[in-house]
Design an enzyme around this catalytic site. Sequence first.
Site, short mmCIF file in Angstrom:
data_model
loop_
_atom_site.label_atom_id
_atom_site.label_comp_id
_atom_site.label_asym_id
_atom_site.label_seq_id
_atom_site.Cartn_x
_atom_site.Cartn_y
_atom_site.Cartn_z
N TYR A 168 15.72 -51.39 -43.67
CA TYR A 168 14.43 -51.76 -44.21
C TYR A 168 13.35 -51.43 -43.50
O TYR A 168 13.34 -51.41 -42.29
CB TYR A 168 14.65 -53.31 -44.13
N GLU A 200 6.82 -51.50 -49.35
CA GLU A 200 8.38 -51.62 -48.58
C GLU A 200 9.14 -50.95 -49.46
O GLU A 200 9.25 -50.57 -50.62
CB GLU A 200 8.71 -53.16 -48.28
#
Length: 387
Positions: A101, A189
């Site tokens: 991530y 993101e």
Amino acid sequence: MKIHEYQAREIFRAYGMPVPPGDVCATADEVKQAAARIGKPVVIKAQVHVGGRGKAGGVKIAKTPAEAWDVGKKILGMDIKGLTVKKVLVAQAVDIASEAYIGVIVDRQAKGVTLMASAAGGVDIEEVARETPEKIVKLTVDPLLGINMFQARQLAYAIYSDTKIAGQAAKVLVQLYKAFWENDCSLAEVNPLVVTPGGEVLAIDAKINIDDSALYRHPDLEALRDLDAEVPEEVAARNAGLSFVKLDGNIGCCVNGAGLAMATMDLVKKFGGDPANFLDIGGSSNPEKVVTAMRIITKDPNVKAILFNIFGGITRCDDVANGLKAALAEFKPKVPITVRLTGTNEAEGRKILESIGINAKSLMVDAVQTAIESAGVNPVVPSETLV
Ligand code: GDP
Ligand code: MN
């Protein structure tokens, strides 16, 4: 403002990030054609403004164009967390060795734009943040200096031990930060950032939220807005210059000023009620804004009572009263209305309200309790003293 994954991918690509090619499609036939064009297995992904699409069945792999047609047929029209899927992204599928991530947010505690990275990427990053926050590494970036390659590399080494892979990831982190910064994002993101079995780093999901207050500087981004994917009342409110957020309760609130609107919602909650919305008619009142506010509030079938909380300053009480009068003349709301009025031109405002049968309260606590009662709920009087 939220944008779709396929739009965010375009932005990321423009910053040099490694994003596999793909097409956005609205029909199963288009999905089939896109899959044929790509000529390799594809991943078909629901384009809705909500996370967790994978778990909800909105992300599926198809090996052939025929299979892609079937999957497209299934995902298009699907309901994901209350949103109907109207478009899908068809992208080249990749083989995954690991999922990480990476994200950029505005971190209020750190008082700055902060990069985050975690080796525990994939679908459950929220759970990671909740249960094992130590698995997320952070870097708050100096707004004047920007991000340096050595900082990005440090962050990349926290999630990858292989030098070549960490090097690629560091580049992606710098590009992601730049994309965030230059587009006035509130969030950017990639989850997951994957490494293929061949050691290639790829961004296979993309999420961007843009700061609404900065949109005036980015007409090209404003054009990405998908009205189809937004709450219709919020769209109407924005067009009228009102700040409106739909909530799940039954007390429709109409307030001047964001701070007072928050305080009003807090007080409604404190007395055991539940706000149906946040609505700020703004500083300068004009009666037309109040009419629009009433139109939006009364459209919500959950609303059982309406509460006006007006603290007149630049906002004039008579303007608000005139707006309410005009609204009641235009459409007859079936729910009781409670008004708290104080401040500039209060006397004039009260007179106008009396002419339409409304006795305005002076105190916020009285108005809130009355509104809750009028919704058919017994107000809970909190034990601590209210000031
Ligand atoms: P989200 O659930 O809404 O965040 O959607 P994602 O795009 O992140 O997809 C969810 C999951 O599907 C990912 O974490 C991957 O495990 C898987 N996935 C997505 N794209 C691919 C792909 O191209 N190949 C493979 N093997 N899995 C994929
Ligand atoms: Mn994802």
